[in-house]
Write a protein that holds these residues in place. Sequence first.
Motif, PDB file in Angstrom:
ATOM      1  N   GLU A  50       0.826  -1.208   0.000  1.00 57.75           N
ATOM      2  CA  GLU A  50       0.000   0.000   0.000  1.00 57.75           C
ATOM      3  C   GLU A  50       0.861   1.260   0.000  1.00 57.75           C
ATOM      4  OE1 GLU A  50      -3.062  -0.093  -0.531  1.00 57.75           O
ATOM      5  OE2 GLU A  50      -3.355  -2.256  -0.284  1.00 57.75           O
ATOM      6  N   PHE A  51       1.969   1.262   0.734  1.00 63.07           N
ATOM      7  CA  PHE A  51       2.840   2.437   0.729  1.00 63.07           C
ATOM      8  C   PHE A  51       3.542   2.587  -0.619  1.00 63.07           C
ATOM      9  CE2 PHE A  51       2.161   2.582   5.228  1.00 63.07           C
ATOM     10  CZ  PHE A  51       2.425   3.887   5.587  1.00 63.07           C
ATOM     11  N   ALA A  69      -3.017  11.216  -2.140  1.00 62.46           N
ATOM     12  CA  ALA A  69      -2.570   9.828  -2.257  1.00 62.46           C
ATOM     13  C   ALA A  69      -2.930   9.031  -1.013  1.00 62.46           C
ATOM     14  CB  ALA A  69      -1.062   9.790  -2.504  1.00 62.46           C
ATOM     15  N   LEU A  70      -2.721   9.629   0.165  1.00 61.75           N
ATOM     16  CA  LEU A  70      -3.075   8.947   1.402  1.00 61.75           C
ATOM     17  C   LEU A  70      -4.580   8.761   1.528  1.00 61.75           C
ATOM     18  CD1 LEU A  70      -0.646  10.754   3.875  1.00 61.75           C
ATOM     19  CD2 LEU A  70      -0.520   8.372   3.168  1.00 61.75           C
ATOM     20  N   GLN A  71      -5.354   9.785   1.126  1.00 61.16           N
ATOM     21  CA  GLN A  71      -6.799   9.691   1.242  1.00 61.16           C
ATOM     22  C   GLN A  71      -7.356   8.611   0.318  1.00 61.16           C
ATOM     23  OE1 GLN A  71      -8.813  13.444   1.067  1.00 61.16           O
ATOM     24  NE2 GLN A  71     -10.787  12.523   0.534  1.00 61.16           N
ATOM     25  N   GLU A  72      -6.812   8.493  -0.885  1.00 60.34           N
ATOM     26  CA  GLU A  72      -7.287   7.457  -1.803  1.00 60.34           C
ATOM     27  C   GLU A  72      -7.000   6.058  -1.253  1.00 60.34           C
ATOM     28  OE1 GLU A  72      -6.767   6.232  -6.528  1.00 60.34           O
ATOM     29  OE2 GLU A  72      -6.003   8.151  -5.762  1.00 60.34           O
ATOM     30  N   THR A  73      -5.820   5.886  -0.665  1.00 61.61           N
ATOM     31  CA  THR A  73      -5.507   4.591  -0.054  1.00 61.61           C
ATOM     32  C   THR A  73      -6.392   4.329   1.155  1.00 61.61           C
ATOM     33  OG1 THR A  73      -3.215   4.750  -0.797  1.00 61.61           O
ATOM     34  CG2 THR A  73      -3.672   3.204   0.988  1.00 61.61           C
ATOM     35  N   GLY A  74      -6.669   5.366   1.949  1.00 63.59           N
ATOM     36  CA  GLY A  74      -7.560   5.201   3.083  1.00 63.59           C
ATOM     37  C   GLY A  74      -8.967   4.813   2.666  1.00 63.59           C
ATOM     38  N   ASP A  75      -9.452   5.393   1.559  1.00 61.83           N
ATOM     39  CA  ASP A  75     -10.772   5.012   1.043  1.00 61.83           C
ATOM     40  C   ASP A  75     -10.791   3.547   0.617  1.00 61.83           C
ATOM     41  OD1 ASP A  75     -11.552   7.592   1.461  1.00 61.83           O
ATOM     42  OD2 ASP A  75     -11.273   8.223  -0.620  1.00 61.83           O
ATOM     43  N   LYS A  76      -9.708   3.087   0.021  1.00 60.76           N
ATOM     44  CA  LYS A  76      -9.680   1.709  -0.462  1.00 60.76           C
ATOM     45  C   LYS A  76      -9.570   0.715   0.697  1.00 60.76           C
ATOM     46  CE  LYS A  76      -6.098  -0.480  -1.889  1.00 60.76           C
ATOM     47  NZ  LYS A  76      -4.895  -0.975  -2.558  1.00 60.76           N
TER      48      LYS A  76
END
Length: 323
Positions: free
Chosen positions: A187-188, A204-211
Motif C-alpha cells: 500500500e505504501f 494519495a493517502l486519502q485514496e488509499t484510506g478510502d480503499k
Amino acid sequence: MSFVQTMLLAAGLLALMIMGYMLVSEPSTGKATQRRLQAVRYRHSDSTDAKVESQLKKAIAARKPKVHHAAGSQSRIQALALRLDRTGKNWTVTQYIYVSLGLALVVALLLYVSFGTLALALLFGVVVGAGLPHLLVGRLITKRTNAFNAKFPDAIELLVRGLRSGLPVTETLSVVASEVPAPVGTEFKTIVERIKIGRTMEDALQETGDKLGIPEFNFFCITLAIQRETGGNLAETLSNLSDVLRKRAQMKLKIRAMSSESKASAYIVGALPFLVAAMITWINPEYVSGFVTDQRLIVAGIGGAIWMSIGAFIMAKMVSFEI
C-alpha cells in the motif's frame, strides 16, 4: 406441485430477484450528486481544514456498519469491486458473480438429484451461492486487515527513524514501501507511485484510506493532515501515534481473550443441532428422511433453520466488541 412447494419456489425466486436488484441497482441521483460535489470540494480545496474534515468524516464512517455499500463507492457494483480489492486478490466482479451463480446451480442440482424436491433445492442453492462467497471475501478482508494492523506500527516507527535522521516525508514513505512486507509495503508503494505522477501526499493517502477502510490508517492520515496545518515535530507525533496503535491492538487482544469463553459456548450451542442431526442420519437415515420428502417437515425444518440463524446472529452480536 403442491401449495407449499409453490410458496417455497416463489420465496426462492423472490430472494434471487432481490439479490439481483441490490447488485445492479444505482443509488438515488440526488445523493450521488451530493457525494460528488463534496468529493470535488475536498479534493480541490486549498484549505487544509476541509481536508482534515474529510479525513475525520472518513475515519468516523469507517467505524460504522455499511448496510448497502462501502465508503467511496457510487453503486453496489463499485462497492463489491471495492470489497474484492480489499482482499488483496486479483478478483473481478464478473468472476465473483460467475462463481456465485455456478455454486448456486451446482448445489441446487445436487440436492434436486438426491432428494427430488425442486423448491428446497433452489432455496438452498440461492443461500449457498450468495452466502458462501460473501463469507469467504469477508474472511479474506479480515485476514488482510489484521495483517496490515500488525505491521503498521512498525512502519510508523520506521517513518519516525527516517524523519529523525533528516529524511523528508516522501523519502521515508519510499523506505517503508521497500522495507516493510506486504500488505503494508504494497500500500505504501502505491502511495509513493501516486506521489511520483504528480498527486499530492494528502490525496494519495486519502485514496488509499478510502480503499482500505481501516480506522488505524485513517488516524495516520488525520495525524499528517493536522500536523501540516499546525506544524510541530512530526516524528514525535508519529511516535505517539504508533504507541496508541500498539495499545489499541493490545486492548483488542485482551477483549478477544475475555470473550473467548462466550464465543466457545456460542459455537457449541450453535453446532449441537447439526451434530445431532448428522449422528441420527448416520445411525437411522429413515428417521430423518421425512425432512426432505414430507411437506410439513420441510416447512418445520426451514423454520427451525431460520430461528437457529437468528439465535446465532444474536449470540455473535453479544460477544462482539468494538473499541
